[in-house]
Design a protein around this motif. Structure first.
Motif, PDB file in Angstrom:
ATOM      1  N   PHE A   1      12.852   7.867   1.147  1.00 20.91           N
ATOM      2  CA  PHE A   1      14.268   7.528   1.178  1.00 20.91           C
ATOM      3  C   PHE A   1      14.574   6.573   0.031  1.00 20.91           C
ATOM      4  O   PHE A   1      13.674   6.027  -0.617  1.00 20.91           O
ATOM      5  N   TYR A   2      15.884   6.391  -0.239  1.00 23.25           N
ATOM      6  CA  TYR A   2      16.293   5.317  -1.148  1.00 23.25           C
ATOM      7  C   TYR A   2      17.188   4.357  -0.390  1.00 23.25           C
ATOM      8  O   TYR A   2      17.986   4.750   0.446  1.00 23.25           O
ATOM      9  N   ASN A   3      17.008   3.070  -0.695  1.00 24.93           N
ATOM     10  CA  ASN A   3      17.698   1.996   0.015  1.00 24.93           C
ATOM     11  C   ASN A   3      18.629   1.277  -0.947  1.00 24.93           C
ATOM     12  O   ASN A   3      18.195   0.671  -1.929  1.00 24.93           O
TER      13      ASN A   3
ATOM     14  N   LYS B   1       8.632   5.935  -1.425  1.00 22.36           N
ATOM     15  CA  LYS B   1       8.086   7.281  -1.523  1.00 22.36           C
ATOM     16  C   LYS B   1       7.154   7.559  -0.352  1.00 22.36           C
ATOM     17  O   LYS B   1       6.262   6.772  -0.057  1.00 22.36           O
ATOM     18  N   GLY B   2       7.374   8.695   0.289  1.00 25.18           N
ATOM     19  CA  GLY B   2       6.584   9.040   1.459  1.00 25.18           C
ATOM     20  C   GLY B   2       7.133   8.378   2.710  1.00 25.18           C
ATOM     21  O   GLY B   2       8.078   7.579   2.667  1.00 25.18           O
ATOM     22  N   PRO B   3       6.566   8.698   3.880  1.00 24.48           N
ATOM     23  CA  PRO B   3       7.017   8.081   5.129  1.00 24.48           C
ATOM     24  C   PRO B   3       6.837   6.563   5.071  1.00 24.48           C
ATOM     25  O   PRO B   3       5.984   6.053   4.348  1.00 24.48           O
TER      26      PRO B   3
ATOM     27  N   PRO C   1       0.821  -1.218   0.000  1.00 22.85           N
ATOM     28  CA  PRO C   1       0.000   0.000   0.000  1.00 22.85           C
ATOM     29  C   PRO C   1       0.853   1.266   0.000  1.00 22.85           C
ATOM     30  O   PRO C   1       0.690   2.150   0.843  1.00 22.85           O
ATOM     31  N   GLN C   2       1.798   1.355  -0.945  1.00 22.16           N
ATOM     32  CA  GLN C   2       2.700   2.487  -1.021  1.00 22.16           C
ATOM     33  C   GLN C   2       3.446   2.404  -2.345  1.00 22.16           C
ATOM     34  O   GLN C   2       3.615   1.328  -2.923  1.00 22.16           O
TER      35      GLN C   2
ATOM     36  N   ASN D   1      22.946  14.268  -3.407  1.00 22.86           N
ATOM     37  CA  ASN D   1      21.829  14.936  -2.750  1.00 22.86           C
ATOM     38  C   ASN D   1      20.598  14.715  -3.623  1.00 22.86           C
ATOM     39  O   ASN D   1      20.424  15.362  -4.642  1.00 22.86           O
ATOM     40  N   VAL D   2      19.764  13.744  -3.253  1.00 22.02           N
ATOM     41  CA  VAL D   2      18.622  13.347  -4.066  1.00 22.02           C
ATOM     42  C   VAL D   2      17.350  13.963  -3.499  1.00 22.02           C
ATOM     43  O   VAL D   2      17.072  13.847  -2.301  1.00 22.02           O
ATOM     44  N   PHE D   3      16.591  14.618  -4.381  1.00 23.39           N
ATOM     45  CA  PHE D   3      15.313  15.218  -3.994  1.00 23.39           C
ATOM     46  C   PHE D   3      14.164  14.424  -4.608  1.00 23.39           C
ATOM     47  O   PHE D   3      14.264  13.902  -5.719  1.00 23.39           O
ATOM     48  N   MET D   4      13.063  14.371  -3.869  1.00 26.66           N
ATOM     49  CA  MET D   4      11.871  13.667  -4.318  1.00 26.66           C
ATOM     50  C   MET D   4      10.682  14.191  -3.525  1.00 26.66           C
ATOM     51  O   MET D   4      10.796  14.440  -2.329  1.00 26.66           O
TER      52      MET D   4
END
Length: 718
Positions: free
Chosen positions: A156-158, A141-143, A61-62, A103-106
């Motif tokens: 975040f990215y993992n 994407k998102g919390p 669900p994300q 420095n990644v923005f999203m």
């Protein structure tokens, strides 16, 4: 020629240790794909185990996008600062010190960096993850309350690093290209004790490359061994060690001018070859223990230690007031250390209550991340350069002595900062009606402390700590309209401790808070060969500290926690094999991120730093599987960014908007059973591509991307 011989020697030595054919199958295979030798794996059906979840991506669900190592190989991507983000809707790499970190923005903000499921973000770090040790990259994407609750709600990215697979699968690769790029890689994956008892993997990489700008060179070495040990059928222990050494002339090739962005030649550089070079040594250790308890219940424990050291310097400066073409450079120290201790332990498994299935995750997280640096300037020296006609060769006798480059806690610009937290969480994914409907209920309590002191004026100066404890709920629902078609919705929250002095000397301790509401649909097509995800969301960043009117406080400055930013958007991601031999990555994101509350009315409506309203990426890769062209492939792609905003901040005096960005790529390749070759041309249209900002003095600062360039990658499997 010397670099070619070194790389060839490295690869030749590795080939000497060639192993026998594959005899052992992995005990940890997450996904089995039956395909021909030319199959390209662009679509992944499961997230990695480091995200803790037990749910296929289509049922999550994300919006979670996973990028396979195959995609990185096809695009000849070498590290995170390059085009990795092009494979995810709305993700953008924003400039600043490209040689060191990304420095990644999203979704309207800078996102955190995770590695193997652990938050490893730090100031100016971590070091750019290198493709030689990357198995896959997952963008959440998102919390994500199942991973953490302290941070920005953008996500975040993992980075999932390579681990032993339990089979013999060795490979070597040589890459060369424009600007004297020479790079050798080896991936040695094998078995020490049969039947999955003890497996190993060793990744090695060495590279050297110059730049399109003068006086710039980067060298890099990576050594990354890992083992997996299974003393019993129910116990798995994995240990990974990563060592990276990096040496470069400058962290980022900034240019400045008062005549506008991209007003200087793309090969210009303000750096001098006699300025101090920077060396970075980065070590990380990951230990993981998985213990199967009964049925599908598993207890997992993971620990990470990271040690990062910088020994270098940097330059900055201002324009001469009498001549706009003279830039007066000054030199600064850059000694820094970063140390992370991260611990996780959690339980996951399944319970049945009648016809209802509960997928449960519960556990504890601990993190202690510190960063110390000395950015003190060297007062005696000013080194002017004519930006229109740089002359190199600064007199070494005028440069700072070696004794200047030390980490001094009593220095006027000593930086001391960090974060420490403990967190308890539980999540229950409730599957009903034969798993057609899934309801997720979760909660996390995190107690965290952050601190930052800069400048740090004396050893006796105690840096104030910002403390907060918050419970953050997570509620989500996913419904399978068909087996390969689902719809979902999620509500999740985050927070970050903060403190400041309010009106009348009062103390403000309310944390920054973020929340995300997201709705989306996911669809697998043609038997799961490719998939699509469409999502809409709204993120709120509340309780942002903004400056109050000093006239209301007897002329003294104070802060008010009333600022708020809102990010709304739409995202579309399509990935996989559309027809036989044709793989694509197509995505689009519309992101409207702006300030909606502030004590300064002029800031309301201003786009958030680092945002781009429209981002669209396309990558196509076709491989012939029959006929005379069997094994040959062609690829092409582009990146478009519109409505770009500098990362510089909403307090900047000047307009921070940037012109649109359009990059193009074209490649040809050939794949045989053990051999592959890939030639890629980047920035085909040879456009001046850059990102930058306007300083408060009105001047322009920017970093160019590479002009038209080529790369050739040759690989061999044995």
């Amino acid at each position: 020629m010397k670099n070619v011989l070194i790389c060839a020697s490295l690869l030749g030595s590795i080939l000497a240790f060639s192993q026998e054919k594959d005899t052992i199958k992995s005990n940890d295979i997450e996904e089995v794909v039956v395909s021909g030798r030319y199959y390209q794996k662009y679509k992944l059906n499961e997230v990695s185990g480091s995200l803790r979840l037990q749910t296929p991506i289509i049922e999550l669900p994300q919006n979670v996008q996973s990028i396979s190592g195959q995609v990185l190989s096809d695009q000849i991507t070498l590290n995170m600062s390059e085009g990795i983000v092009r494979n995810v809707s709305g993700a953008r790499k924003v400039e600043h010190w490209d040689n060191v970190y990304s420095n990644v923005f999203m979704r309207g903000a800078s996102i955190a960096t995770y590695m193997n499921g652990m938050n490893v973000s730090s100031t100016w770090g971590p070091i750019n993850p290198d493709a030689s040790i990357i198995d896959r990259i997952e963008f959440v994407k998102g919390p994500a309350g199942f991973m953490g609750s302290m941070g920005d709600p953008a996500g975040f990215y993992n980075v999932v690093t390579k681990k032993p697979t339990g089979k013999f699968a060795n490979s070597v690769r040589f890459t060369t290209g424009s600007y004297n790029l020479f790079r050798g890689e080896a991936d040695l994956d094998g078995v020490i004790v049969k039947d999955g008892v003890l497996d190993y993997r060793l990744n090695l990489m060495g590279s050297s490359n110059k730049s399109w700008s003068e006086n710039d060179k980067t060298s890099k070495i990576i050594i990354a061994p890992s083992i997996t040990f299974r003393p019993t059928k129910t116990t798995t222990f994995t240990a990974q060690y990563n060592y990276q050494y990096l040496k470069f002339n400058q962290p980022g090739a900034y240019l400045m001018s008062k005549d506008g962005y991209a007003s200087l030649d793309v090969h210009t550089n303000f750096n001098d070859p006699n300025f101090k070079k920077t060396e970075v040594k980065d070590q990380s250790l990951f230990l993981t223990l998985d213990q199967k308890l009964f049925k599908d219940w598993v207890w997992s424990t993971q620990y990470a230690y990271m040690d990062m050291n910088y020994d270098g310097g940097s330059w900055w400066g201002t324009f001469d007031p009498a001549d706009k073409n003279i830039f007066n450079r000054t030199l600064s120290n850059w000694q820094a250390t970063g140390k992370n201790h991260i611990f996780q332990t959690y339980l996951r498994g399944t319970l049945n209550t009648g016809n209802i299935v509960h997928k449960i995750i519960a556990g504890f997280d601990y993190g202690d991340r510190k960063y110390n640096a000395d950015f003190s300037g060297y007062g005696p020296g000013v080194y002017p350069v004519n930006i229109q006609n740089p002359q190199y060769g600064v007199d070494p006798s005028t440069l700072p002595p070696d004794s200047f480059y030390t980490l001094n806690s009593a220095a006027p610009f000593y930086n001391d900062q960090g974060v420490k937290y403990t967190s308890y969480y539980a999540q229950d994914q409730i599957e009903m009606f034969n798993n057609k409907l899934r309801l997720t209920l979760a909660g996390r309590y995190t107690s965290g402390t952050t601190f930052a002191g800069y400048p740090y004026y004396s050893e006796g100066n105690i840096v104030p700590k910002d403390k907060a404890g918050e419970f953050t709920p997570r509620v989500a629902v996913s419904y399978s309209i068909m087996k390969d078609f689902s719809a979902y919705g999620v509500y999740d929250k985050t927070f970050v401790p903060q403190s400041a002095t309010g009106i009348g000397g009062t103390s403000i301790t309310d944390p920054f808070r973020g929340q995300n509401i997201e709705l989306g649909v996911k669809k697998d097509w043609f038997g799961g060969k490719w998939n699509s995800t469409f999502a809409v969301y709204e993120i709120r960043r509340k309780n942002i500290l903004v400056a109050g009117n000093s006239n209301d406080n007897n002329g003294n400055a104070f802060m008010i926690p009333t600022g708020e930013q809102r990010s709304r958007g739409f995202e579309a991601d399509i990935k996989g094999e559309i027809i036989k031999g044709l793989n694509i990555v197509v995505n689009y994101a519309y992101t409207d991120a702006k300030t909606i509350k502030d004590t300064d009315a002029s800031r309301i409506g201003v786009q958030s730093p680092g945002n781009a309203k429209n981002v669209q990426n396309t990558w196509l890769s076709y491989r012939f599987e029959h006929g005379q062209l069997k094994g040959f492939g062609i690829s092409a792609g582009y990146q478009y960014q519109g409505g770009r905003q500098s990362w510089f901040g909403t307090t900047a005096k000047y307009d921070q908007s940037l012109e649109d960005y359009f990059d193009t790529n074209f490649g040809i390749s050939y794949v045989a059973r053990k051999f592959d070759v890939n030639l890629l041309l980047n920035n085909v249209l040879n456009r001046k591509l850059y990102s930058g900002y306007r300083s408060d003095d009105g001047s322009y600062a920017w970093i160019y991307n590479a002009p038209r360039n080529w790369r050739l990658s040759i690989g061999y499997k044995f």
